[in-house]
Design a protein around this motif. Structure first.
Motif, PDB file in Angstrom:
ATOM      1  N   ILE A  52       0.892  -1.246   0.195  1.00  0.00           N
ATOM      2  CA  ILE A  52      -0.149  -0.131   0.047  1.00  0.00           C
ATOM      3  C   ILE A  52       0.767   1.324   0.058  1.00  0.00           C
ATOM      4  CG2 ILE A  52      -1.675   1.215   1.332  1.00  0.00           C
ATOM      5  CD1 ILE A  52      -2.709  -1.330   2.458  1.00  0.00           C
ATOM      6  N   THR A  53       0.604   2.266  -0.964  1.00  0.00           N
ATOM      7  CA  THR A  53       1.427   3.409  -1.070  1.00  0.00           C
ATOM      8  C   THR A  53       0.744   4.438  -1.208  1.00  0.00           C
ATOM      9  OG1 THR A  53       1.567   3.537  -3.407  1.00  0.00           O
ATOM     10  CG2 THR A  53       3.036   1.723  -2.389  1.00  0.00           C
ATOM     11  N   THR A  54       1.525   5.701  -0.977  1.00  0.00           N
ATOM     12  CA  THR A  54       0.774   7.017  -1.104  1.00  0.00           C
ATOM     13  C   THR A  54       0.881   7.226  -2.776  1.00  0.00           C
ATOM     14  OG1 THR A  54       2.989   8.170  -1.137  1.00  0.00           O
ATOM     15  CG2 THR A  54       1.533   8.033   0.863  1.00  0.00           C
ATOM     16  N   THR A  55       0.328   8.420  -3.102  1.00  0.00           N
ATOM     17  CA  THR A  55       0.417   8.811  -4.493  1.00  0.00           C
ATOM     18  C   THR A  55       1.704   9.118  -4.876  1.00  0.00           C
ATOM     19  OG1 THR A  55      -0.448  11.014  -4.099  1.00  0.00           O
ATOM     20  CG2 THR A  55      -1.889   9.381  -4.778  1.00  0.00           C
TER      21      THR A  55
ATOM     22  N   VAL B 112       5.947  -1.421  -5.386  1.00  0.00           N
ATOM     23  CA  VAL B 112       6.162   0.235  -5.396  1.00  0.00           C
ATOM     24  C   VAL B 112       6.159   0.702  -6.700  1.00  0.00           C
ATOM     25  CG1 VAL B 112       7.329   1.928  -4.424  1.00  0.00           C
ATOM     26  CG2 VAL B 112       7.034  -0.012  -2.892  1.00  0.00           C
ATOM     27  N   ASP B 113       6.680   0.089  -7.523  1.00  0.00           N
ATOM     28  CA  ASP B 113       6.981   0.515  -8.806  1.00  0.00           C
ATOM     29  C   ASP B 113       6.064   0.126  -9.789  1.00  0.00           C
ATOM     30  OD1 ASP B 113       8.341  -1.775  -8.882  1.00  0.00           O
ATOM     31  OD2 ASP B 113      10.270  -1.136  -9.668  1.00  0.00           O
ATOM     32  N   GLN B 114       4.992  -0.550  -9.509  1.00  0.00           N
ATOM     33  CA  GLN B 114       3.961  -1.155 -10.559  1.00  0.00           C
ATOM     34  C   GLN B 114       3.603  -0.004 -11.518  1.00  0.00           C
ATOM     35  OE1 GLN B 114       0.807  -3.529  -8.942  1.00  0.00           O
ATOM     36  NE2 GLN B 114      -0.524  -3.070 -10.805  1.00  0.00           N
TER      37      GLN B 114
ATOM     38  N   ARG C   2       4.246   7.287  -4.057  1.00  0.00           N
ATOM     39  CA  ARG C   2       4.961   6.109  -4.235  1.00  0.00           C
ATOM     40  C   ARG C   2       5.723   5.645  -2.881  1.00  0.00           C
ATOM     41  NH1 ARG C   2       4.228   2.757  -8.687  1.00  0.00           N
ATOM     42  NH2 ARG C   2       2.842   3.978  -9.951  1.00  0.00           N
ATOM     43  N   LYS C   3       5.257   6.461  -1.682  1.00  0.00           N
ATOM     44  CA  LYS C   3       5.891   5.953  -0.514  1.00  0.00           C
ATOM     45  C   LYS C   3       5.087   4.809   0.081  1.00  0.00           C
ATOM     46  CE  LYS C   3       7.695  10.758   0.376  1.00  0.00           C
ATOM     47  NZ  LYS C   3       7.730  11.704   1.457  1.00  0.00           N
TER      48      LYS C   3
END
Length: 209
Positions: free
Chosen positions: A11-14, A40-42, A16-17
């Motif tokens: 689960i990431t922020t917009t 994360v890099d999807q 990508r954190k």
């Protein structure tokens, strides 16, 4: 979400954190938009929308682009408006290691929408949160906080150099927004952070206001 028990996800922020137990309370707040991804890099398969909220200074609605900055005393204010837009690009490309590219295009093709002024550069780009902060009126580029805080805390105006471009055109953080609403009635910022594959877009519109 239909996730199989043997399938891994993040689960990431917009920005990508990745959300972890350590940063959960810091990153997960009311109204924040999150991504559920395999990594994360999807690559995103579809465009996503993120609602942002900010309280504009009242001048944004009643004065922007019409009085304070453009009291031009009989001079043609359009070059000043374009200079402000170029200044944004000068700031964005100031740390480029290669060529700094800044283009100004005047678009009059009705089939592509209403007439527009497009300023295009190959600068560092902005995340969705940084675009949000750009939209806040009277927020100087030298005093923005958080992940958009610049390294200009000890900024001193450079000595004037003839025919130089040093991104010192707009110092108080009001020119860009006023320039936009002097030229037209809406602003569309499309930006891709240099270190990310995601493209972020912000629309400020007089009609929406």
């Amino acid at each position: 979400f239909g996730i199989a028990t043997d399938e891994t996800f993040v689960i990431t922020t917009t920005n990508r954190k990745e959300i972890t137990e350590d940063n959960f309370s810091e990153l997960v707040q009311d109204g924040v938009t999150l991504y559920l991804l395999q990594s994360v890099d999807q690559m995103l398969l579809l465009a996503t929308k993120e609602r942002i909220d900010f309280l504009p200074h009242y001048d944004t609605l009643v004065k922007s682009g019409m009085y304070e900055y453009y009291a031009s005393e009989g001079q043609n204010p359009l070059p000043f408006a374009l200079a402000e837009l170029i200044d944004n690009s000068l700031s964005a490309t100031s740390r480029n290691t290669g060529i700094r590219s800044i283009q100004i295009k005047l678009l009059f093709d009705d089939s592509q929408g209403k007439p527009a002024v497009a300023v295009i550069d190959n600068g560092s780009g902005m995340t969705s949160k940084q675009l949000n902060k750009w939209a806040v009126y009277r927020l100087s580029k030298f005093t923005r906080q958080g992940d958009f805080e610049s390294d200009h805390s000890g900024y001193v105006r450079p000595l004037p150099v003839p025919r130089s471009l040093n991104s010192d055109i707009s110092y108080f953080g009001v020119g860009g927004k006023q320039a936009v609403f002097f030229v037209g009635q809406s602003a569309r910022m499309i930006s891709k952070p240099a270190e990310s594959q995601d493209v972020h877009e912000l629309v400020l519109s007089k009609e929406d206001f």
